[in-house]
Each structure stands twice: as structure tokens, then as C-alpha cells.
Motif scaffolding. Structure first.
Motif, PDB file in Angstrom:
ATOM      1  N   MET A   1       0.826  -1.208   0.000  1.00 35.50           N
ATOM      2  CA  MET A   1       0.000   0.000   0.000  1.00 35.50           C
ATOM      3  C   MET A   1       0.866   1.265   0.000  1.00 35.50           C
ATOM      4  SD  MET A   1      -2.994   1.227  -0.125  1.00 35.50           S
ATOM      5  CE  MET A   1      -3.885   2.741   0.176  1.00 35.50           C
ATOM      6  N   LEU A   2       1.962   1.213   0.777  1.00 32.32           N
ATOM      7  CA  LEU A   2       2.838   2.368   0.850  1.00 32.32           C
ATOM      8  C   LEU A   2       3.454   2.668  -0.517  1.00 32.32           C
ATOM      9  CD1 LEU A   2       4.128   4.488   2.685  1.00 32.32           C
ATOM     10  CD2 LEU A   2       5.980   2.868   3.152  1.00 32.32           C
ATOM     11  N   MET A   3       3.820   1.611  -1.251  1.00 33.02           N
ATOM     12  CA  MET A   3       4.407   1.814  -2.573  1.00 33.02           C
ATOM     13  C   MET A   3       3.396   2.442  -3.526  1.00 33.02           C
ATOM     14  SD  MET A   3       7.534   1.109  -2.411  1.00 33.02           S
ATOM     15  CE  MET A   3       7.823   1.244  -4.174  1.00 33.02           C
ATOM     16  N   VAL A   4       2.136   2.036  -3.425  1.00 41.31           N
ATOM     17  CA  VAL A   4       1.091   2.610  -4.270  1.00 41.31           C
ATOM     18  C   VAL A   4       0.954   4.113  -4.002  1.00 41.31           C
ATOM     19  CG1 VAL A   4      -1.372   2.601  -4.796  1.00 41.31           C
ATOM     20  CG2 VAL A   4      -0.154   0.440  -4.462  1.00 41.31           C
ATOM     21  N   MET A   5       0.983   4.472  -2.747  1.00 37.01           N
ATOM     22  CA  MET A   5       0.867   5.886  -2.393  1.00 37.01           C
ATOM     23  C   MET A   5       2.066   6.682  -2.906  1.00 37.01           C
ATOM     24  SD  MET A   5      -0.810   5.828   1.447  1.00 37.01           S
ATOM     25  CE  MET A   5       0.368   4.668   2.135  1.00 37.01           C
ATOM     26  N   PHE A   6       3.255   6.077  -2.829  1.00 37.71           N
ATOM     27  CA  PHE A   6       4.437   6.755  -3.353  1.00 37.71           C
ATOM     28  C   PHE A   6       4.367   6.913  -4.870  1.00 37.71           C
ATOM     29  CE2 PHE A   6       6.969   5.721   0.619  1.00 37.71           C
ATOM     30  CZ  PHE A   6       7.176   7.044   0.950  1.00 37.71           C
ATOM     31  N   TRP A   7       3.845   5.910  -5.548  1.00 38.88           N
ATOM     32  CA  TRP A   7       3.678   6.018  -6.992  1.00 38.88           C
ATOM     33  C   TRP A   7       2.706   7.142  -7.345  1.00 38.88           C
ATOM     34  CZ3 TRP A   7       6.680   4.443 -10.664  1.00 38.88           C
ATOM     35  CH2 TRP A   7       7.475   3.312 -10.503  1.00 38.88           C
ATOM     36  N   LEU A   8       1.651   7.263  -6.555  1.00 37.49           N
ATOM     37  CA  LEU A   8       0.674   8.326  -6.783  1.00 37.49           C
ATOM     38  C   LEU A   8       1.311   9.697  -6.555  1.00 37.49           C
ATOM     39  CD1 LEU A   8      -2.248   9.077  -7.438  1.00 37.49           C
ATOM     40  CD2 LEU A   8      -2.787   8.820  -4.998  1.00 37.49           C
ATOM     41  N   ALA A   9       2.104   9.800  -5.478  1.00 35.91           N
ATOM     42  CA  ALA A   9       2.797  11.053  -5.204  1.00 35.91           C
ATOM     43  C   ALA A   9       3.796  11.375  -6.316  1.00 35.91           C
ATOM     44  CB  ALA A   9       3.511  10.978  -3.858  1.00 35.91           C
ATOM     45  N   GLY A  10       4.459  10.345  -6.840  1.00 35.71           N
ATOM     46  CA  GLY A  10       5.381  10.548  -7.939  1.00 35.71           C
ATOM     47  C   GLY A  10       4.689  11.043  -9.195  1.00 35.71           C
ATOM     48  N   ALA A  11       3.495  10.496  -9.453  1.00 35.96           N
ATOM     49  CA  ALA A  11       2.723  10.950 -10.617  1.00 35.96           C
ATOM     50  C   ALA A  11       2.347  12.424 -10.485  1.00 35.96           C
ATOM     51  CB  ALA A  11       1.464  10.083 -10.766  1.00 35.96           C
ATOM     52  N   ALA A  12       1.975  12.828  -9.270  1.00 37.58           N
ATOM     53  CA  ALA A  12       1.646  14.236  -9.037  1.00 37.58           C
ATOM     54  C   ALA A  12       2.861  15.127  -9.298  1.00 37.58           C
ATOM     55  CB  ALA A  12       1.149  14.422  -7.603  1.00 37.58           C
ATOM     56  N   ALA A  13       4.050  14.663  -8.873  1.00 36.37           N
ATOM     57  CA  ALA A  13       5.267  15.438  -9.088  1.00 36.37           C
ATOM     58  C   ALA A  13       5.602  15.529 -10.581  1.00 36.37           C
ATOM     59  CB  ALA A  13       6.429  14.802  -8.330  1.00 36.37           C
ATOM     60  N   VAL A  14       5.393  14.439 -11.326  1.00 35.77           N
ATOM     61  CA  VAL A  14       5.673  14.452 -12.756  1.00 35.77           C
ATOM     62  C   VAL A  14       4.763  15.439 -13.475  1.00 35.77           C
ATOM     63  CG1 VAL A  14       5.530  13.083 -14.881  1.00 35.77           C
ATOM     64  CG2 VAL A  14       6.618  12.115 -12.840  1.00 35.77           C
ATOM     65  N   VAL A  15       3.467  15.443 -13.131  1.00 39.40           N
ATOM     66  CA  VAL A  15       2.524  16.373 -13.752  1.00 39.40           C
ATOM     67  C   VAL A  15       2.941  17.813 -13.475  1.00 39.40           C
ATOM     68  CG1 VAL A  15       0.146  17.225 -13.678  1.00 39.40           C
ATOM     69  CG2 VAL A  15       0.585  14.768 -13.719  1.00 39.40           C
ATOM     70  N   GLU A  16       3.347  18.100 -12.240  1.00 39.74           N
ATOM     71  CA  GLU A  16       3.741  19.468 -11.883  1.00 39.74           C
ATOM     72  C   GLU A  16       5.010  19.894 -12.609  1.00 39.74           C
ATOM     73  OE1 GLU A  16       5.053  21.979  -7.880  1.00 39.74           O
ATOM     74  OE2 GLU A  16       3.785  20.189  -7.685  1.00 39.74           O
ATOM     75  N   LEU A  17       6.005  19.012 -12.644  1.00 39.42           N
ATOM     76  CA  LEU A  17       7.254  19.354 -13.326  1.00 39.42           C
ATOM     77  C   LEU A  17       7.047  19.523 -14.827  1.00 39.42           C
ATOM     78  CD1 LEU A  17       9.803  17.030 -11.472  1.00 39.42           C
ATOM     79  CD2 LEU A  17       9.563  19.504 -11.263  1.00 39.42           C
ATOM     80  N   ALA A  18       6.198  18.685 -15.401  1.00 41.01           N
ATOM     81  CA  ALA A  18       5.912  18.826 -16.829  1.00 41.01           C
ATOM     82  C   ALA A  18       5.229  20.160 -17.119  1.00 41.01           C
ATOM     83  CB  ALA A  18       5.028  17.666 -17.296  1.00 41.01           C
ATOM     84  N   LEU A  19       4.352  20.571 -16.230  1.00 39.38           N
ATOM     85  CA  LEU A  19       3.633  21.825 -16.418  1.00 39.38           C
ATOM     86  C   LEU A  19       4.580  23.020 -16.450  1.00 39.38           C
ATOM     87  CD1 LEU A  19       1.015  23.547 -16.477  1.00 39.38           C
ATOM     88  CD2 LEU A  19       1.018  23.436 -13.977  1.00 39.38           C
ATOM     89  N   VAL A  20       5.569  23.031 -15.560  1.00 41.69           N
ATOM     90  CA  VAL A  20       6.436  24.208 -15.445  1.00 41.69           C
ATOM     91  C   VAL A  20       7.674  24.136 -16.328  1.00 41.69           C
ATOM     92  CG1 VAL A  20       5.648  24.715 -13.105  1.00 41.69           C
ATOM     93  CG2 VAL A  20       7.624  23.214 -13.428  1.00 41.69           C
ATOM     94  N   TRP A  21       8.005  22.950 -16.830  1.00 42.85           N
ATOM     95  CA  TRP A  21       9.204  22.813 -17.644  1.00 42.85           C
ATOM     96  C   TRP A  21       8.920  22.661 -19.143  1.00 42.85           C
ATOM     97  CZ3 TRP A  21      14.197  23.643 -16.536  1.00 42.85           C
ATOM     98  CH2 TRP A  21      14.581  23.718 -15.198  1.00 42.85           C
ATOM     99  N   VAL A  22       7.792  22.041 -19.504  1.00 42.31           N
ATOM    100  CA  VAL A  22       7.471  21.823 -20.918  1.00 42.31           C
ATOM    101  C   VAL A  22       6.682  23.021 -21.427  1.00 42.31           C
ATOM    102  CG1 VAL A  22       6.356  20.317 -22.596  1.00 42.31           C
ATOM    103  CG2 VAL A  22       7.463  19.333 -20.563  1.00 42.31           C
ATOM    104  N   ARG A  23       7.264  23.764 -22.343  1.00 42.04           N
ATOM    105  CA  ARG A  23       6.676  25.021 -22.793  1.00 42.04           C
ATOM    106  C   ARG A  23       5.269  24.864 -23.382  1.00 42.04           C
ATOM    107  NH1 ARG A  23       8.634  30.067 -23.670  1.00 42.04           N
ATOM    108  NH2 ARG A  23      10.745  29.365 -23.163  1.00 42.04           N
TER     109      ARG A  23
END
Length: 500
Positions: free
Chosen positions: A1-23
Motif C-alpha cells: 500500500m505504501l508503494m502505491v501511495m508513493f507512486w501516486l505522489a510521484g505521478a503528481a510530481a511528474v505532472v507538476e514538473l511537466a507543467l512548469v518545464w514543458v513550454r
């Protein structure tokens, strides 16, 4: 369960980084911001709900700053280029911090420590920090004493000095300030005062009232969008000044007959081209807690290690050549504390010194509680470079090293910290109290009993003020003399006048 939550948190971080870095994604930043905030909120809340501990709390806290950062996109109050740079930098730093916390959490889970050892290590670090702050404070206090030069300088040996005062909407303070300056015995003194487009005629009337005493009146202009009003006023004063050295001071400063002569003699004796002065504090209804907080950050940390010498905007003197070589005020048009830039430049050549005025020097200041509060709000967030991630890190450091030692010392036994951790935290607390007492006594901002409970309370107040300052700069207004200084400082787009 903990790994699933970390994967979800990682997905949120990827979406945020893509938003601010990909023009291309920046073009749909509002929709992307909503998605990133939703994912970040859900992931961090889920982690804390299923795994409540210090690590999940830190992850959630950093996520709140990430949400704050992304909310700036929805506000749309800053110029687009600056907004994208600012949000990208903050997102990257905060996600990096969360990555480090997650890695430490994983290592902690793989090799869990036993007993009170972690508390003892933390308390030991707190003791090291407290000792470092005490030694730094002792060194700073010894090196900032107002020591008059032994050599007596004749009038011909003294440099010409221009006292430059920006004034806006002033009344009695300006009158008292000018009255004290014109009574100076300094033989080569020029006094110029700029009326920075005051909303009433009283300011200009006061300045012109001292014309027969040699005070020169300068009419200011409305500030440009890219200039902080005070810096534009400074720039105009420099252009009008004729002295070899320029003494900038606020209207709350008072000098006695020999104060400026003593300052000039001291500067020459130290062979400095710029001197920042902490005026002696006298009387008034000022809040000692706010004043001591301001002095804490200038005098207690080992700023010399970071090449950030202490400064105060209240009173400072600088050589014209040093000022011009540094680019003048055009180089710091948007800076809330322009004197810090010039001090860093001068310090590289060992041409800067910071001194604490003694009562005997006659150089004093007096601020009301409201003025001190406004100064704290105006300067605190810019001192952290207007970056939410810096607010997060500094607030965390304050809690861990300046507040938590007192908690461990008082109640460490109640949550199993152990005798060693409690003893180390107690020693750290005593050193912090001693440091705070030294600050209070040397700056005359408080008496010794206050230091026993004042430091943790002051640090909590400082954390609150810092966050309030951040909120005001990012989402509201910060007024200085009736002007919103967020426009130049934060690259805010001024609102167009309403059509009537």
C-alpha cells in the motif's frame, strides 16, 4: 500500500514538473495547475492518513507549499516570464526536498533505529547549532562596537558628506530629524531632502522651512513601474548630492552635535568606504519583540561565512565612487534592501563595516510598534529572495533548532526521548537563552527575564510574520507610504484604472 501511495505522489510530481518545464503545456497552465493541485493534495493527504509519522507530515507540509506555489498561476498577477521562472524554480526545489525526505523514510524503514538514539542525535545537533550561534554572536558583538578613532582629524582632513533623506507623507519625525542634523558641528555638510510626491503639502512645507539653515529641497517624481519608489528617490538624491560620501538616513534617526563627525572619524580610522549603523534605540512605543527579531537575523547568524554582512536601512554611509562602481541604484532598482547589495560588494574588498551606535555617540532612532510591524512585513519575504521554498526551509530550521530544544528540555521524557537527549536539549536551550540575552542587552531591546521565554515565542512570531509577508507579496499588497511596492518587487502587472 505504501508503494502505491508513493507512486501516486510521484505521478503528481511528474505532472507538476511537466507543467512548469514543458513550454507547450504552459499554454494550458490553468487546467494543468488544477490537475497538479488535485493530485498533490490527494497523494500527500493519503500518505499521512495511512502512515502518520514525522516523514509523512513533512511530505504534506512541503506539498502545501507546492500548492501555494501553483496557486500563483491561477492568480495571474505577475508578468508571464517571471511567473514561469519563479514557479518552475520553486516546484523543482520542493519536489527535490520531498524526494530526499522519501529516501530517508525508506532507509529508516529498512534499518529502523532502536531506542532514544535518534532523539539524542537530534539534540546533539541542536547543541552544536546553539553553540555556533553563541560564538557567532559573541564575535559579532565584539567587532561591531562603536570605537572612536584615537587620531583627531582637523576640519581640512574630513571628507565632504551629503546627508540624503527621502521623505513622503512625513510630519513631526521629519522636523525633529532635520532639527538634529542642522545642529551638527560637521564642517563640510550638505543636507538634501527629497519630497517623494507626498499626498499632503505638509512634508514640503517642513523641508522648505529649513531652507535658511542650508537644507536643500528636491521635488521627487512619480515612480516608474520598474523602480521601487524608495530606490528611485535614492537615485535622484545621489544625482543631486555633491559630497564625497553620502549618508542615507530615515526620518526616525536623530543625531547629536558631534555624531556625524564621530562617524566620519571612525570610518576613516577603520579605512572603510561603507559603514552600516545600528542606531541606539531610545524610548518610544515600539515593540521590543519585533525589534529584537530584526536584529537577531542581522547579528546572530554567522553571516560572514555566507558573505552576507549585516545591514540596516535606517542609517548607512557610502563613498560616492564605491556606489558608482557598483552600478548605483539602477543595479538595485527593484531591491527592498539595496544597501545589502552595496555592502556585499564593499565587503569583498574589506571596505565595509557594521557598527552599533552607543548612547555616547548620540546617533539614535525611535520606531513605533506599527512602523516595526510594517518594516517586518516589507522586508522579511524579500530577505528570503521571494522564494516559498526558502520560507519552508527557514521555518523548518527555526522550529527544529530554535523552538524544539525547549520542548525536548521541558517534556522530552514524556515521549521517550531519553535522559541523554533531554540533557543535551537542556544545554542547547540554555545556550540559546544566553545568546538571546546578549542580543537584548547589547541592542537595548529587552531585559534579561524576557530571554528566558522570549526566544521560542519570538521565533514562532517570526515564522508567522514571514508567512504573512509571503502571502502579502504573492497575493495581496504591501504598502509603503501609501504605495503598493509589490508592483516592482514581484513583477506584478498593475491593474488598469476602472472605466467610469
Amino acid at each position: 500500500m505504501l508503494m502505491v501511495m508513493f507512486w501516486l505522489a510521484g505521478a503528481a510530481a511528474v505532472v507538476e514538473l511537466a507543467l512548469v518545464w514543458v513550454r507547450p503545456l504552459w499554454r494550458v497552465r490553468t487546467a494543468g495547475m488544477v490537475l497538479a493541485v488535485a493530485l498533490t493534495s490527494f497523494a500527500s493527504g493519503l500518505v499521512l492518513a495511512f502512515q502518520p509519522n514525522v516523514f509523512s507530515a513533512l511530505l504534506l507540509l512541503a506539498s502545501l507549499y507546492r500548492i501555494f506555489n501553483l496557486s500563483r498561476i491561477a492568480e495571474k498577477r505577475m508578468h508571464e516570464v517571471y511567473l514561469r521562472q519563479a514557479t518552475r524554480r520553486t516546484s523543482t526545489m520542493l519536489i527535490g526536498v520531498q524526494g530526499v525526505v522519501a529516501l530517508i523514510w525508506w532507509a529508516w524503514h529498512q534499518w529502523p533505529p532502536h531506542g532514544p538514539l535518534p532523539w539524542a542525535i537530534l539534540a546533539g545537533l541542536q547543541l552544536v547549532v546553539a553553540l555556533a550561534l553563541l560564538l557567532s554572536t559573541d564575535r559579532t558583538m565584539r567587532h561591531t562596537v562603536w570605537q572612536q578613532g584615537r587620531a583627531h582629524l582637523s576640519d581640512s582632513q574630513l571628507p565632504t558628506i551629503t546627508v540624503a533623506i527621502p521623505a513622503r507623507n512625513e510630519t513631526d519625525d521629519l522636523q525633529a530629524c532635520l532639527a538634529s542634523i542642522i545642529a551638527s558641528d560637521y564642517p563640510k555638510l550638505e543636507v538634501i531632502v527629497l519630497d517623494d510626491c507626498s499626498q499632503t503639502k505638509r512634508t514640503s512645507e517642513i523641508i522648505r522651512g529649513y531652507a535658511h539653515d542650508g537644507v536643500r529641497f528636491i521635488q521627487g517624481e512619480e515612480p516608474k513601474e520598474t523602480w521601487l519608489p524608495k530606490n528611485q528617490a535614492y537615485d535622484r538624491l545621489v544625482k543631486e548630492a555633491s559630497g564625497q560620501y553620502i549618508l542615507f538616513c530615515g526620518v526616525d534617526v536623530r543625531v547629536e552635535r558631534e555624531s556625524i563627525r564621530q562617524l566620519a572619524t571612525l570610518m576613516i580610522a577603520k579605512k572603510k568606504e561603507m559603514v552600516g549603523v545600528l542606531p541606539a534605540r531610545v524610548g518610544g512605543s515600539g515593540n521590543a519583540v519585533l525589534q529584537s527579531l530584526r536584529y537577531w537575523w542581522e547579528l546572530v547568524p554567522p553571516r560572514r561565512l555566507f558573505r552576507r554582512p549585516p545591514v540596516l536601512s535606517t542609517c548607512w554611509i557610502i563613498g560616492r565612487k564605491v556606489l558608482e562602481d557598483a552600478g548605483g541604484f539602477q543595479a538595485v532598482a527593484r531591491s527592498i534592501t539595496p544597501e545589502a547589495y552595496f555592502a556585499r560588494r564593499a565587503a569583498r574588498a574589506d571596505a565595509y563595516s557594521f557598527i552599533r551606535a552607543s548612547q555616547a555617540s548620540g546617533l539614535t532612532s525611535m520606531k513605533s510598534a506599527a512602523e516595526q510591524r510594517d518594516t517586518a512585513v516589507r522586508t522579511r519575504y524579500p530577505q528570503l529572495h521571494r522564494r516559498p521554498e526558502n520560507v519552508f526551509v527557514v521555518s523548518l530550521v527555526e522550529c527544529v533548532f530554535l523552538v524544539l530544544p525547549f520542548v525536548l528540555a521541558a517534556a522530552g521524557w514524556s515521549f521517550g526521548a531519553g535522559a541523554l537527549a533531554t540533557a543535551l536539549a537542556t544545554a542547547a536551550s540554555l545556550l540559546l537563552v544566553l545568546t538571546y540575552e546578549i542580543l537584548l542587552l547589547t541592542t537595548r531591546t529587552g531585559r534579561w527575564p524576557f530571554g528566558l521565554i522570549g526566544l521560542p515565542a519570538s521565533m514562532l512570531l517570526d515564522i508567522g510574520l514571514t508567512h504573512y509577508s509571503m502571502w502579502q507579496y504573492e497575493f495581496s499588497t504591501v504598502d509603503w507610504k501609501g504605495r503598493n511596492i509589490c508592483i516592482p518587487a514581484m513583477h506584478v502587472i498593475p491593474h488598469l484604472p476602472e472605466i467610469k
